[in-house]
Write a protein that holds these residues in place. Structure first.
Motif, PDB file in Angstrom:
ATOM      1  N   ASN A  52      89.961   0.315  35.814  1.00 27.09           N
ATOM      2  CA  ASN A  52      88.814   0.710  34.891  1.00 27.09           C
ATOM      3  C   ASN A  52      87.833  -0.170  35.081  1.00 27.09           C
ATOM      4  O   ASN A  52      86.494   0.072  35.085  1.00 27.09           O
ATOM      5  N   GLU A  53      87.946  -1.334  35.560  1.00 27.26           N
ATOM      6  CA  GLU A  53      86.879  -2.429  36.070  1.00 27.26           C
ATOM      7  C   GLU A  53      85.982  -1.880  37.047  1.00 27.26           C
ATOM      8  O   GLU A  53      84.951  -2.311  36.969  1.00 27.26           O
ATOM      9  N   THR A  54      86.563  -1.058  37.875  1.00 26.45           N
ATOM     10  CA  THR A  54      85.672  -0.654  39.117  1.00 26.45           C
ATOM     11  C   THR A  54      85.801   0.913  39.110  1.00 26.45           C
ATOM     12  O   THR A  54      86.107   1.175  40.338  1.00 26.45           O
ATOM     13  N   ALA A  55      85.607   1.666  38.032  1.00 32.70           N
ATOM     14  CA  ALA A  55      85.608   2.941  38.266  1.00 32.70           C
ATOM     15  C   ALA A  55      84.671   3.628  38.981  1.00 32.70           C
ATOM     16  O   ALA A  55      84.679   4.739  39.241  1.00 32.70           O
ATOM     17  N   ASP A  56      83.708   3.079  39.194  1.00 30.69           N
ATOM     18  CA  ASP A  56      82.221   3.559  39.550  1.00 30.69           C
ATOM     19  C   ASP A  56      81.560   2.652  40.241  1.00 30.69           C
ATOM     20  O   ASP A  56      81.474   1.401  39.917  1.00 30.69           O
ATOM     21  N   PHE A  57      80.734   3.098  41.427  1.00 26.55           N
ATOM     22  CA  PHE A  57      79.910   2.122  42.161  1.00 26.55           C
ATOM     23  C   PHE A  57      78.928   1.412  41.273  1.00 26.55           C
ATOM     24  O   PHE A  57      78.371   0.306  41.547  1.00 26.55           O
ATOM     25  N   SER A  58      78.420   2.147  40.301  1.00 20.56           N
ATOM     26  CA  SER A  58      77.163   1.647  39.428  1.00 20.56           C
ATOM     27  C   SER A  58      77.907   0.226  38.479  1.00 20.56           C
ATOM     28  O   SER A  58      77.046  -0.396  37.896  1.00 20.56           O
ATOM     29  N   GLU A  65      72.061   1.745  56.544  1.00 18.76           N
ATOM     30  CA  GLU A  65      71.991   2.771  55.071  1.00 18.76           C
ATOM     31  C   GLU A  65      72.473   2.196  54.032  1.00 18.76           C
ATOM     32  O   GLU A  65      71.829   2.632  52.860  1.00 18.76           O
ATOM     33  N   ALA A  66      73.495   1.693  53.990  1.00 22.38           N
ATOM     34  CA  ALA A  66      73.978   0.833  52.671  1.00 22.38           C
ATOM     35  C   ALA A  66      73.004  -0.049  52.090  1.00 22.38           C
ATOM     36  O   ALA A  66      72.780   0.077  50.761  1.00 22.38           O
ATOM     37  N   LYS A  78      85.246 -15.946  50.305  1.00 20.26           N
ATOM     38  CA  LYS A  78      84.840 -17.342  49.658  1.00 20.26           C
ATOM     39  C   LYS A  78      84.196 -17.140  48.346  1.00 20.26           C
ATOM     40  O   LYS A  78      84.008 -18.054  47.423  1.00 20.26           O
ATOM     41  N   ARG A  79      84.148 -15.938  47.759  1.00 15.10           N
ATOM     42  CA  ARG A  79      83.744 -15.402  46.309  1.00 15.10           C
ATOM     43  C   ARG A  79      82.290 -15.888  46.127  1.00 15.10           C
ATOM     44  O   ARG A  79      81.898 -15.971  45.130  1.00 15.10           O
ATOM     45  N   LYS A  80      81.567 -15.871  47.193  1.00 14.54           N
ATOM     46  CA  LYS A  80      79.926 -16.071  47.014  1.00 14.54           C
ATOM     47  C   LYS A  80      79.236 -14.885  46.560  1.00 14.54           C
ATOM     48  O   LYS A  80      78.238 -14.888  46.218  1.00 14.54           O
ATOM     49  N   ILE A  81      80.027 -13.617  46.745  1.00 17.91           N
ATOM     50  CA  ILE A  81      79.546 -12.218  46.563  1.00 17.91           C
ATOM     51  C   ILE A  81      80.836 -11.682  45.605  1.00 17.91           C
ATOM     52  O   ILE A  81      81.839 -12.198  45.950  1.00 17.91           O
ATOM     53  N   GLU A  82      80.735 -10.667  45.074  1.00 21.57           N
ATOM     54  CA  GLU A  82      81.643 -10.164  44.196  1.00 21.57           C
ATOM     55  C   GLU A  82      82.384  -8.737  44.982  1.00 21.57           C
ATOM     56  O   GLU A  82      83.256  -8.345  44.690  1.00 21.57           O
ATOM     57  N   ALA A  83      81.507  -8.351  45.924  1.00 27.34           N
ATOM     58  CA  ALA A  83      81.771  -7.116  46.552  1.00 27.34           C
ATOM     59  C   ALA A  83      81.033  -7.127  47.999  1.00 27.34           C
ATOM     60  O   ALA A  83      79.709  -7.291  47.802  1.00 27.34           O
ATOM     61  N   PHE A  84      81.410  -6.151  48.726  1.00 24.48           N
ATOM     62  CA  PHE A  84      80.600  -6.258  50.209  1.00 24.48           C
ATOM     63  C   PHE A  84      80.601  -4.529  50.369  1.00 24.48           C
ATOM     64  O   PHE A  84      81.675  -3.847  50.416  1.00 24.48           O
ATOM     65  N   ILE A  85      79.566  -3.958  50.281  1.00 18.91           N
ATOM     66  CA  ILE A  85      79.391  -2.427  50.592  1.00 18.91           C
ATOM     67  C   ILE A  85      78.950  -2.054  51.866  1.00 18.91           C
ATOM     68  O   ILE A  85      77.834  -2.385  52.204  1.00 18.91           O
ATOM     69  N   TYR A  86      79.661  -1.126  52.442  1.00 17.19           N
ATOM     70  CA  TYR A  86      79.391  -0.953  54.033  1.00 17.19           C
ATOM     71  C   TYR A  86      80.227   0.161  54.107  1.00 17.19           C
ATOM     72  O   TYR A  86      81.036   0.604  53.365  1.00 17.19           O
ATOM     73  N   ASP A  87      80.301   0.770  55.202  1.00 21.05           N
ATOM     74  CA  ASP A  87      81.032   2.027  55.851  1.00 21.05           C
ATOM     75  C   ASP A  87      82.454   1.593  55.627  1.00 21.05           C
ATOM     76  O   ASP A  87      82.772   0.718  56.513  1.00 21.05           O
ATOM     77  N   LYS A 125      83.792   6.354  46.712  1.00 22.52           N
ATOM     78  CA  LYS A 125      82.871   6.738  47.585  1.00 22.52           C
ATOM     79  C   LYS A 125      81.700   7.132  46.906  1.00 22.52           C
ATOM     80  O   LYS A 125      81.598   7.414  45.791  1.00 22.52           O
ATOM     81  N   PHE A 126      80.433   6.872  47.779  1.00 22.34           N
ATOM     82  CA  PHE A 126      79.284   7.288  47.212  1.00 22.34           C
ATOM     83  C   PHE A 126      78.462   7.341  48.445  1.00 22.34           C
ATOM     84  O   PHE A 126      78.773   6.919  49.599  1.00 22.34           O
ATOM     85  N   ASP A 127      77.166   8.059  48.477  1.00 23.97           N
ATOM     86  CA  ASP A 127      76.416   8.506  49.690  1.00 23.97           C
ATOM     87  C   ASP A 127      77.098   8.704  50.802  1.00 23.97           C
ATOM     88  O   ASP A 127      77.124   8.107  51.719  1.00 23.97           O
ATOM     89  N   VAL A 128      78.261   9.762  50.785  1.00 28.23           N
ATOM     90  CA  VAL A 128      78.787  10.385  51.726  1.00 28.23           C
ATOM     91  C   VAL A 128      77.731  10.932  52.668  1.00 28.23           C
ATOM     92  O   VAL A 128      77.035  11.852  52.477  1.00 28.23           O
ATOM     93  N   GLN A 129      78.011  10.718  54.077  1.00 23.32           N
ATOM     94  CA  GLN A 129      77.063  11.095  55.124  1.00 23.32           C
ATOM     95  C   GLN A 129      78.064  11.987  56.024  1.00 23.32           C
ATOM     96  O   GLN A 129      79.117  11.771  56.362  1.00 23.32           O
TER      97      GLN A 129
END
Length: 152
Positions: A26-32, A46-47, A74-83, A106-110
């Protein structure tokens, strides 16, 4: 008494495990859910455009996928968003990144296409026929599973 103690402790562990898994899911249910978190992506991709147009507040850009994944580790960021296929491939190929996981969001499906001249009917038919031959072959399923994909 001993059997009762084992039963109760097993039941308690099962419930606790179930609640933890549900909480993580439930913590990561949506990209928002990531809009206010520190996220990374590849610069000028594009990301990157998607994150900026959808009001992500704390976006760190990288020159490539690997530097972003290293900062994620290294936990400098919480998520990496890419293909997803590229991220999965990099994690699979780099043993130091094996502890990272690609979430099933999944988001912004191309969809990609071939552009041909309108007068090139034979070329269009040849391309279409070849694509059909590829996706109906057993090797196509191997390629999809290798990159953790499934047909739409």
């Amino acid at each position: 008494m001993f059997a009762g103690l084992l039963f109760i402790s097993g039941l308690t562990a099962s419930i606790a495990s179930s609640l933890t898994v549900n909480q993580l899911a439930n913590e990561t249910a949506d990209f928002s859910d990531f809009k206010d978190r520190r996220v990374g992506t590849v610069k000028s991709s594009e990301a990157d455009e998607f994150l900026r147009t959808h009001f992500f507040k704390n976006v760190q850009t990288y020159d490539g996928v690997v530097p972003g994944l290293v900062d994620l580790k290294k936990r400098k960021i919480e998520a990496f968003i890419y293909d997803a296929p590229i991220v999965r491939h990099r994690i699979k190929k780099d043993s130091s990144l094996q502890q990272l996981e690609v979430l099933p969001l999944k988001f912004d499906v191309q969809f990609y296409a071939f552009g041909v001249n309108k007068d090139s009917i034979e070329l269009e038919q040849a391309i279409s026929l070849r694509i059909l031959e590829i996706i109906e072959s057993p090797q196509w399923q191997v390629v999809l599973s290798e990159y953790g994909l499934s047909e739409l």
